[in-house]
Scaffold this motif. Structure first.
Motif, mmCIF file in Angstrom:
data_model
loop_
_atom_site.group_PDB
_atom_site.id
_atom_site.type_symbol
_atom_site.label_atom_id
_atom_site.label_comp_id
_atom_site.label_asym_id
_atom_site.label_seq_id
_atom_site.Cartn_x
_atom_site.Cartn_y
_atom_site.Cartn_z
ATOM 1 N N THR A 152 -11.598 0.982 13.782
ATOM 2 C CA THR A 152 -10.634 1.811 14.507
ATOM 3 C C THR A 152 -9.227 1.259 14.334
ATOM 4 O OG1 THR A 152 -12.313 2.470 16.115
ATOM 5 C CG2 THR A 152 -10.020 2.751 16.773
ATOM 6 N N LEU A 153 -9.077 -0.056 14.363
ATOM 7 C CA LEU A 153 -7.773 -0.670 14.129
ATOM 8 C C LEU A 153 -7.274 -0.320 12.726
ATOM 9 C CD1 LEU A 153 -5.444 -2.501 15.030
ATOM 10 C CD2 LEU A 153 -6.765 -4.442 14.152
ATOM 11 N N SER A 154 -8.144 -0.387 11.760
ATOM 12 C CA SER A 154 -7.779 -0.041 10.387
ATOM 13 C C SER A 154 -7.295 1.408 10.312
ATOM 14 C CB SER A 154 -8.986 -0.249 9.469
ATOM 15 O OG SER A 154 -8.671 0.086 8.156
ATOM 16 N N HIS A 155 -7.966 2.298 11.022
ATOM 17 C CA HIS A 155 -7.553 3.706 11.066
ATOM 18 C C HIS A 155 -6.144 3.833 11.647
ATOM 19 C CE1 HIS A 155 -7.415 7.961 12.007
ATOM 20 N NE2 HIS A 155 -7.151 7.628 13.251
ATOM 21 N N HIS A 156 -5.875 3.135 12.742
ATOM 22 C CA HIS A 156 -4.557 3.203 13.366
ATOM 23 C C HIS A 156 -3.471 2.683 12.420
ATOM 24 C CE1 HIS A 156 -5.750 4.742 17.193
ATOM 25 N NE2 HIS A 156 -6.524 3.706 17.481
ATOM 26 N N TRP A 157 -3.757 1.584 11.702
ATOM 27 C CA TRP A 157 -2.781 1.068 10.740
ATOM 28 C C TRP A 157 -2.507 2.096 9.648
ATOM 29 C CZ3 TRP A 157 -0.097 -2.037 13.091
ATOM 30 C CH2 TRP A 157 -0.521 -3.219 13.681
ATOM 31 N N ARG A 158 -3.557 2.782 9.184
ATOM 32 C CA ARG A 158 -3.391 3.790 8.136
ATOM 33 C C ARG A 158 -2.519 4.944 8.622
ATOM 34 N NH1 ARG A 158 -5.946 8.390 7.084
ATOM 35 N NH2 ARG A 158 -7.679 7.863 8.450
ATOM 36 N N VAL A 159 -2.766 5.424 9.842
ATOM 37 C CA VAL A 159 -1.964 6.527 10.393
ATOM 38 C C VAL A 159 -0.493 6.121 10.484
ATOM 39 C CG1 VAL A 159 -1.541 7.908 12.470
ATOM 40 C CG2 VAL A 159 -3.883 7.594 11.639
ATOM 41 N N LEU B 243 0.839 -1.188 0.000
ATOM 42 C CA LEU B 243 0.000 0.000 0.000
ATOM 43 C C LEU B 243 0.881 1.248 0.000
ATOM 44 C CD1 LEU B 243 -2.817 -1.041 2.504
ATOM 45 C CD2 LEU B 243 -2.748 -1.279 0.027
ATOM 46 N N PRO B 244 0.349 2.392 -0.465
ATOM 47 C CA PRO B 244 1.159 3.612 -0.553
ATOM 48 C C PRO B 244 1.732 4.027 0.800
ATOM 49 C CG PRO B 244 -0.939 3.901 -1.683
ATOM 50 C CD PRO B 244 -1.010 2.590 -0.965
ATOM 51 N N GLN B 245 2.990 4.448 0.771
ATOM 52 C CA GLN B 245 3.676 4.897 1.977
ATOM 53 C C GLN B 245 4.737 5.906 1.557
ATOM 54 O OE1 GLN B 245 5.285 1.187 3.333
ATOM 55 N NE2 GLN B 245 7.136 1.392 2.117
ATOM 56 N N PRO B 246 5.169 6.766 2.472
ATOM 57 C CA PRO B 246 6.199 7.731 2.078
ATOM 58 C C PRO B 246 7.551 7.052 1.889
ATOM 59 C CG PRO B 246 5.680 7.950 4.410
ATOM 60 C CD PRO B 246 4.716 6.948 3.835
ATOM 61 N N PRO B 247 8.352 7.547 0.962
ATOM 62 C CA PRO B 247 9.697 6.997 0.810
ATOM 63 C C PRO B 247 10.563 7.371 2.017
ATOM 64 C CG PRO B 247 9.392 8.885 -0.642
ATOM 65 C CD PRO B 247 8.067 8.603 0.001
ATOM 66 N N ARG B 248 11.639 6.636 2.197
ATOM 67 C CA ARG B 248 12.521 6.839 3.351
ATOM 68 C C ARG B 248 12.924 8.308 3.505
ATOM 69 N NH1 ARG B 248 18.171 3.643 4.058
ATOM 70 N NH2 ARG B 248 16.741 1.961 4.540
ATOM 71 N N GLU B 249 13.340 8.921 2.415
ATOM 72 C CA GLU B 249 13.838 10.292 2.495
ATOM 73 C C GLU B 249 12.763 11.318 2.847
ATOM 74 O OE1 GLU B 249 12.934 9.148 -1.706
ATOM 75 O OE2 GLU B 249 14.221 8.289 -0.164
ATOM 76 N N THR C 209 5.193 2.010 9.468
ATOM 77 C CA THR C 209 4.945 0.628 9.047
ATOM 78 C C THR C 209 4.791 0.529 7.535
ATOM 79 O OG1 THR C 209 2.542 0.855 9.246
ATOM 80 C CG2 THR C 209 3.732 0.058 11.200
ATOM 81 N N THR C 210 4.880 -0.691 7.065
ATOM 82 C CA THR C 210 4.556 -1.050 5.687
ATOM 83 C C THR C 210 3.382 -2.009 5.757
ATOM 84 O OG1 THR C 210 6.806 -0.844 4.858
ATOM 85 C CG2 THR C 210 5.348 -2.307 3.645
ATOM 86 N N THR C 211 2.394 -1.797 4.916
ATOM 87 C CA THR C 211 1.259 -2.711 4.839
ATOM 88 C C THR C 211 1.212 -3.273 3.432
ATOM 89 O OG1 THR C 211 0.018 -1.366 6.419
ATOM 90 C CG2 THR C 211 -1.240 -2.955 5.122
ATOM 91 N N PHE C 212 1.055 -4.580 3.340
ATOM 92 C CA PHE C 212 0.929 -5.189 2.025
ATOM 93 C C PHE C 212 -0.184 -6.220 2.042
ATOM 94 C CE2 PHE C 212 4.235 -7.381 4.342
ATOM 95 C CZ PHE C 212 3.981 -8.724 4.134
ATOM 96 N N THR C 213 -0.715 -6.479 0.863
ATOM 97 C CA THR C 213 -1.828 -7.412 0.721
ATOM 98 C C THR C 213 -1.370 -8.632 -0.054
ATOM 99 O OG1 THR C 213 -2.596 -6.387 -1.319
ATOM 100 C CG2 THR C 213 -3.532 -5.556 0.727
ATOM 101 N N GLU C 214 -1.922 -9.760 0.346
ATOM 102 C CA GLU C 214 -1.764 -11.021 -0.391
ATOM 103 C C GLU C 214 -3.163 -11.601 -0.499
ATOM 104 O OE1 GLU C 214 1.034 -13.280 1.950
ATOM 105 O OE2 GLU C 214 2.695 -12.641 0.679
ATOM 106 N N GLY C 215 -3.745 -11.474 -1.673
ATOM 107 C CA GLY C 215 -5.135 -11.889 -1.828
ATOM 108 C C GLY C 215 -6.025 -10.990 -0.986
#
Length: 103
Positions: free
Chosen positions: A56-63, A5-11, A70-76
């Motif tokens: 609410t958990l989903s919101h916290h993961w997004r923040v 999922l979209p995330q900011p680059p390290r820099e 964090t990095t979030t990725f999907t598999e199926g």
């Protein structure tokens, strides 16, 4: 094949944004659970000892993801999350250790 999922680059990681994301007690507990885990962890409620709803958990993961913690990725249909330890450490050495160490 996993999709990240979209995330900011390290820099682009900013200390104020990271600290704001980690200032919430629930998010701090989630990050501690990730640190104590072995590799990517599922995003579902059953994997964490927090008293919140699934939305609410989903919101916290997004923040956390949008802050670059964090990095979030999907598999199926499953979502997995892991700490971006290397990226955070490269930008702010010692920050995660200092914040996540329990007094």
């Amino acid at each position: 094949m996993a999709r990240t999922l979209p995330q900011p680059p390290r820099e682009a990681l900013e200390i104020v944004t990271l600290l704001q994301a980690l200032a919430d007690p629930v998010r701090l507990e989630l990050v501690r659970a990730l640190r104590d885990g072995d590799g990517p962890c599922p995003c579902g409620l059953e994997a964490y000892d927090v008293d919140i709803s699934a939305p609410t958990l989903s919101h916290h993961w997004r923040v956390l993801r949008e802050a670059g913690v964090t990095t979030t990725f999907t598999e199926g249909r499953k979502r997995w999350v892991e700490l971006r330890t290397e990226d955070v450490h490269a930008r702010f050495p010692g920050l995660l250790d200092a914040i996540l160490t329990r007094p």
